[in-house]
Design a protein around this motif. Structure first.
Motif, PDB file in Angstrom:
ATOM      1  N   LYS A  44       0.189  -1.924  15.634  1.00 43.67           N
ATOM      2  CA  LYS A  44       0.050  -1.442  17.010  1.00 43.67           C
ATOM      3  C   LYS A  44       1.409  -1.314  17.686  1.00 43.67           C
ATOM      4  O   LYS A  44       1.707  -0.323  18.341  1.00 43.67           O
ATOM      5  CB  LYS A  44      -0.849  -2.380  17.809  1.00 43.67           C
ATOM      6  CG  LYS A  44      -2.331  -2.287  17.464  1.00 43.67           C
ATOM      7  CD  LYS A  44      -3.137  -3.316  18.221  1.00 43.67           C
ATOM      8  CE  LYS A  44      -3.124  -3.052  19.723  1.00 43.67           C
ATOM      9  NZ  LYS A  44      -3.972  -4.031  20.450  1.00 43.67           N
ATOM     10  N   LYS A  45       2.246  -2.321  17.505  1.00 41.97           N
ATOM     11  CA  LYS A  45       3.572  -2.302  18.128  1.00 41.97           C
ATOM     12  C   LYS A  45       4.481  -1.241  17.505  1.00 41.97           C
ATOM     13  O   LYS A  45       5.315  -0.637  18.189  1.00 41.97           O
ATOM     14  CB  LYS A  45       4.225  -3.681  17.987  1.00 41.97           C
ATOM     15  CG  LYS A  45       3.570  -4.771  18.813  1.00 41.97           C
ATOM     16  CD  LYS A  45       4.260  -6.109  18.579  1.00 41.97           C
ATOM     17  CE  LYS A  45       3.587  -7.230  19.373  1.00 41.97           C
ATOM     18  NZ  LYS A  45       4.225  -8.546  19.119  1.00 41.97           N
ATOM     19  N   LEU A  46       4.309  -1.017  16.223  1.00 42.86           N
ATOM     20  CA  LEU A  46       5.200  -0.096  15.510  1.00 42.86           C
ATOM     21  C   LEU A  46       4.669   1.331  15.453  1.00 42.86           C
ATOM     22  O   LEU A  46       5.296   2.184  14.822  1.00 42.86           O
ATOM     23  CB  LEU A  46       5.411  -0.604  14.074  1.00 42.86           C
ATOM     24  CG  LEU A  46       6.183  -1.909  13.916  1.00 42.86           C
ATOM     25  CD1 LEU A  46       6.183  -2.354  12.461  1.00 42.86           C
ATOM     26  CD2 LEU A  46       7.610  -1.744  14.426  1.00 42.86           C
ATOM     27  N   PHE A  47       3.539   1.606  16.106  1.00 45.15           N
ATOM     28  CA  PHE A  47       2.926   2.925  15.960  1.00 45.15           C
ATOM     29  C   PHE A  47       3.879   4.051  16.346  1.00 45.15           C
ATOM     30  O   PHE A  47       4.087   4.993  15.560  1.00 45.15           O
ATOM     31  CB  PHE A  47       1.653   3.030  16.809  1.00 45.15           C
ATOM     32  CG  PHE A  47       1.059   4.407  16.800  1.00 45.15           C
ATOM     33  CD1 PHE A  47       0.386   4.884  15.682  1.00 45.15           C
ATOM     34  CD2 PHE A  47       1.200   5.264  17.889  1.00 45.15           C
ATOM     35  CE1 PHE A  47      -0.146   6.162  15.643  1.00 45.15           C
ATOM     36  CE2 PHE A  47       0.673   6.549  17.871  1.00 45.15           C
ATOM     37  CZ  PHE A  47      -0.001   6.995  16.747  1.00 45.15           C
ATOM     38  N   SER A  80       1.782   9.663   1.938  1.00 41.88           N
ATOM     39  CA  SER A  80       0.822   8.766   1.300  1.00 41.88           C
ATOM     40  C   SER A  80       0.998   7.314   1.728  1.00 41.88           C
ATOM     41  O   SER A  80       0.035   6.546   1.763  1.00 41.88           O
ATOM     42  CB  SER A  80       0.943   8.859  -0.232  1.00 41.88           C
ATOM     43  OG  SER A  80       0.406  10.069  -0.707  1.00 41.88           O
ATOM     44  N   ILE A  81       2.223   6.931   2.047  1.00 41.04           N
ATOM     45  CA  ILE A  81       2.490   5.544   2.448  1.00 41.04           C
ATOM     46  C   ILE A  81       2.434   5.365   3.960  1.00 41.04           C
ATOM     47  O   ILE A  81       1.806   4.427   4.471  1.00 41.04           O
ATOM     48  CB  ILE A  81       3.865   5.091   1.908  1.00 41.04           C
ATOM     49  CG1 ILE A  81       3.836   5.043   0.383  1.00 41.04           C
ATOM     50  CG2 ILE A  81       4.249   3.724   2.479  1.00 41.04           C
ATOM     51  CD1 ILE A  81       5.191   4.800  -0.253  1.00 41.04           C
ATOM     52  N   LEU A  82       3.067   6.267   4.704  1.00 41.69           N
ATOM     53  CA  LEU A  82       3.194   6.087   6.152  1.00 41.69           C
ATOM     54  C   LEU A  82       1.944   6.478   6.934  1.00 41.69           C
ATOM     55  O   LEU A  82       1.585   5.816   7.906  1.00 41.69           O
ATOM     56  CB  LEU A  82       4.392   6.880   6.681  1.00 41.69           C
ATOM     57  CG  LEU A  82       5.774   6.358   6.302  1.00 41.69           C
ATOM     58  CD1 LEU A  82       6.864   7.272   6.872  1.00 41.69           C
ATOM     59  CD2 LEU A  82       5.982   4.941   6.806  1.00 41.69           C
ATOM     60  N   LEU A  83       1.265   7.563   6.517  1.00 42.58           N
ATOM     61  CA  LEU A  83       0.106   8.016   7.285  1.00 42.58           C
ATOM     62  C   LEU A  83      -1.010   6.965   7.335  1.00 42.58           C
ATOM     63  O   LEU A  83      -1.593   6.745   8.401  1.00 42.58           O
ATOM     64  CB  LEU A  83      -0.419   9.344   6.734  1.00 42.58           C
ATOM     65  CG  LEU A  83      -1.560   9.979   7.532  1.00 42.58           C
ATOM     66  CD1 LEU A  83      -1.179  10.179   9.004  1.00 42.58           C
ATOM     67  CD2 LEU A  83      -1.992  11.307   6.918  1.00 42.58           C
ATOM     68  N   PRO A  84      -1.350   6.288   6.227  1.00 46.86           N
ATOM     69  CA  PRO A  84      -2.360   5.231   6.329  1.00 46.86           C
ATOM     70  C   PRO A  84      -1.989   4.150   7.340  1.00 46.86           C
ATOM     71  O   PRO A  84      -2.851   3.663   8.088  1.00 46.86           O
ATOM     72  CB  PRO A  84      -2.416   4.665   4.900  1.00 46.86           C
ATOM     73  CG  PRO A  84      -2.049   5.817   4.033  1.00 46.86           C
ATOM     74  CD  PRO A  84      -0.986   6.548   4.808  1.00 46.86           C
ATOM     75  N   LEU A  85      -0.720   3.770   7.384  1.00 49.28           N
ATOM     76  CA  LEU A  85      -0.286   2.755   8.345  1.00 49.28           C
ATOM     77  C   LEU A  85      -0.390   3.275   9.775  1.00 49.28           C
ATOM     78  O   LEU A  85      -0.796   2.546  10.700  1.00 49.28           O
ATOM     79  CB  LEU A  85       1.152   2.325   8.039  1.00 49.28           C
ATOM     80  CG  LEU A  85       1.398   1.727   6.647  1.00 49.28           C
ATOM     81  CD1 LEU A  85       2.876   1.418   6.462  1.00 49.28           C
ATOM     82  CD2 LEU A  85       0.558   0.472   6.440  1.00 49.28           C
ATOM     83  N   LEU A  86      -0.048   4.549   9.967  1.00 50.94           N
ATOM     84  CA  LEU A  86      -0.160   5.173  11.290  1.00 50.94           C
ATOM     85  C   LEU A  86      -1.613   5.237  11.746  1.00 50.94           C
ATOM     86  O   LEU A  86      -1.917   4.982  12.919  1.00 50.94           O
ATOM     87  CB  LEU A  86       0.420   6.589  11.255  1.00 50.94           C
ATOM     88  CG  LEU A  86       1.935   6.730  11.379  1.00 50.94           C
ATOM     89  CD1 LEU A  86       2.340   8.176  11.143  1.00 50.94           C
ATOM     90  CD2 LEU A  86       2.402   6.273  12.758  1.00 50.94           C
ATOM     91  N   ILE A  87      -2.511   5.549  10.842  1.00 52.62           N
ATOM     92  CA  ILE A  87      -3.922   5.700  11.189  1.00 52.62           C
ATOM     93  C   ILE A  87      -4.530   4.358  11.591  1.00 52.62           C
ATOM     94  O   ILE A  87      -5.240   4.261  12.594  1.00 52.62           O
ATOM     95  CB  ILE A  87      -4.699   6.323  10.012  1.00 52.62           C
ATOM     96  CG1 ILE A  87      -4.277   7.780   9.834  1.00 52.62           C
ATOM     97  CG2 ILE A  87      -6.197   6.227  10.237  1.00 52.62           C
ATOM     98  CD1 ILE A  87      -4.396   8.626  11.084  1.00 52.62           C
ATOM     99  N   ILE A  88      -4.249   3.321  10.821  1.00 57.57           N
ATOM    100  CA  ILE A  88      -4.781   1.997  11.160  1.00 57.57           C
ATOM    101  C   ILE A  88      -4.191   1.519  12.477  1.00 57.57           C
ATOM    102  O   ILE A  88      -4.913   1.060  13.372  1.00 57.57           O
ATOM    103  CB  ILE A  88      -4.485   0.978  10.046  1.00 57.57           C
ATOM    104  CG1 ILE A  88      -5.101   1.432   8.714  1.00 57.57           C
ATOM    105  CG2 ILE A  88      -5.009  -0.402  10.436  1.00 57.57           C
ATOM    106  CD1 ILE A  88      -6.600   1.569   8.732  1.00 57.57           C
ATOM    107  N   GLY A  89      -2.890   1.648  12.644  1.00 56.12           N
ATOM    108  CA  GLY A  89      -2.257   1.229  13.902  1.00 56.12           C
ATOM    109  C   GLY A  89      -2.703   2.083  15.072  1.00 56.12           C
ATOM    110  O   GLY A  89      -2.997   1.574  16.153  1.00 56.12           O
ATOM    111  N   GLY A  90      -2.789   3.403  14.842  1.00 60.15           N
ATOM    112  CA  GLY A  90      -3.220   4.301  15.909  1.00 60.15           C
ATOM    113  C   GLY A  90      -4.647   4.056  16.340  1.00 60.15           C
ATOM    114  O   GLY A  90      -4.985   4.191  17.519  1.00 60.15           O
ATOM    115  N   GLY A  91      -5.493   3.665  15.380  1.00 59.75           N
ATOM    116  CA  GLY A  91      -6.886   3.379  15.714  1.00 59.75           C
ATOM    117  C   GLY A  91      -7.021   2.249  16.708  1.00 59.75           C
ATOM    118  O   GLY A  91      -7.927   2.244  17.554  1.00 59.75           O
ATOM    119  N   TYR A  92      -6.091   1.294  16.638  1.00 54.55           N
ATOM    120  CA  TYR A  92      -6.134   0.152  17.556  1.00 54.55           C
ATOM    121  C   TYR A  92      -5.307   0.376  18.822  1.00 54.55           C
ATOM    122  O   TYR A  92      -5.303  -0.478  19.706  1.00 54.55           O
ATOM    123  CB  TYR A  92      -5.694  -1.115  16.822  1.00 54.55           C
ATOM    124  CG  TYR A  92      -6.800  -1.641  15.935  1.00 54.55           C
ATOM    125  CD1 TYR A  92      -7.798  -2.455  16.443  1.00 54.55           C
ATOM    126  CD2 TYR A  92      -6.875  -1.267  14.594  1.00 54.55           C
ATOM    127  CE1 TYR A  92      -8.832  -2.898  15.650  1.00 54.55           C
ATOM    128  CE2 TYR A  92      -7.907  -1.710  13.785  1.00 54.55           C
ATOM    129  CZ  TYR A  92      -8.885  -2.526  14.325  1.00 54.55           C
ATOM    130  OH  TYR A  92      -9.923  -2.958  13.535  1.00 54.55           O
TER     131      TYR A  92
END
Length: 340
Positions: free
Chosen positions: A231-234, A261-273
């Motif tokens: 969330k903080k790093l989104f 492949s690596i960054l988008l999953p992290l963005l999606i999870i963080g962005g969702g919150y």
């Protein structure tokens, strides 16, 4: 208790629809650019946006994250797999019937004995286009169904390894994700240097796509520490993501480059919150995935992209996809509830 509230307080329902629409626009814009010269700039922009944020990557990531929670809520592996089957297969079977009706009405002269093999393959979710229908419209009876069988494979793998994953330390997780990233790159190399059966086996296997799914699983299992960080790093990650994809350097990777492949999953999870908690009564995202290609085939077959104003054709594409998805969701839910 805090973790439970944090887990539920997300905007993934919105992201699912965005992902489905991105997939739809990628396919629609790609054929629009091939078949007509209308609003080329707009269609090219839509296609580039869909490539920058691939909807398939988003959906696989969300699946890994949310299906992990579903597994924990299930009492047994059998109960988990049965629940997944009830979610996937009724709508898939309805989609198969709808697709068969459409081609039987529109191009009955193209149907041959291969349609029976297609029907058998569809019952388990294996993507296949009958030989007679390869001359129909886009050349594919339903170009997105490969993801269904891939998801099924990942569900089975998760059901087998989840207890072990739950006990894994961060170091082992790092090794696993690095290996999955390497598998993605190896698949690109092998697929690029071969064809035929080898290419199809890679395309239909879960291996090249497992990285996205298991990043989602990792984020769920380590959610107490990972979610606050993401969330903080989104926004910093989003800036890095855009810059990385604007650089005049082509990164390797199967389906999409390894950076995405690596960054988008992290963005999606963080962005969702980072989004507010919004829940929709029905989830049509799966139906949109199933039906938009059927609508696209009809549009391409009748050359509506050239015969209709571009806005009317796009509206027809989206509206029909949503209508079929809603119909499928209603009927599929009824059938699923009757399966014991």
């Amino acid at each position: 208790m805090k973790t439970t509230v944090e887990f539920e307080n997300n905007g993934f329902d919105i992201i699912r629809y965005i992902a489905a629409l991105l997939v739809m626009m990628l396919h629609y814009a790609s054929f629009m650019l091939i078949l007509t010269d209308k609003i080329t700039i707009v269609m090219n922009g839509a296609r580039q946006l869909a490539l920058l944020f691939p909807g398939v990557v988003i959906l696989f990531t969300l699946s890994g994250f949310l299906i992990s929670a579903s597994f924990e809520n299930a009492k047994t592996r059998k109960a988990f797999l049965k629940k997944r089957a009830k979610r996937i297969y009724p709508e898939l079977w309805i989609c198969t019937i709808v697709n068969l009706v459409v081609v039987s009405i529109v191009v009955p002269q193209l149907l041959d004995k291969s349609i029976f093999l297609w029907l058998a393959a569809q019952t388990v979710g294996i993507a296949y286009t009958p030989s007679g229908l390869k001359a129909f419209a886009t050349g594919s009876i339903n170009g997105t169904l490969w993801t269904v069988f891939t998801e099924v494979q990942l569900y089975i793998v998760l059901a087998i390894v989840y207890p072990f994953l739950k006990r894994m330390k961060n170091g082992l997780w790092a090794v696993l994700l690095v290996l999955l990233a390497a598998a993605n790159l190896v698949c690109e190399t092998v697929a690029g240097s071969s064809g035929g059966i080898a290419y199809k086996l890679i395309e239909r296997s879960f291996v090249p796509y497992a990285l996205w799914f298991f990043i989602g699983v990792f984020c769920y299992l380590k959610r107490q520490k990972v979610l606050p960080c993401l969330k903080k790093l989104f926004f910093p990650l989003l800036i890095l993501y855009v810059i990385l994809n604007l650089l005049p350097v082509k990164l390797p990777g199967y389906y999409t480059n390894i950076g995405i492949s690596i960054l988008l999953p992290l963005l999606i999870i963080g962005g969702g919150y980072c989004l507010p908690k919004i829940r929709f009564r029905c989830d049509l995202s799966y139906g949109l995935f199933l039906y938009h290609w059927i609508v696209l085939n009809v549009i391409v077959h009748f050359d509506f992209m050239n015969k209709l104003p571009w806005s009317a054709c796009l509206l027809l594409f989206i509206a029909l996809s949503f209508c079929l998805s809603w119909f499928s969701w209603r009927i599929g839910k009824t059938i699923g509830n009757r399966i014991t």
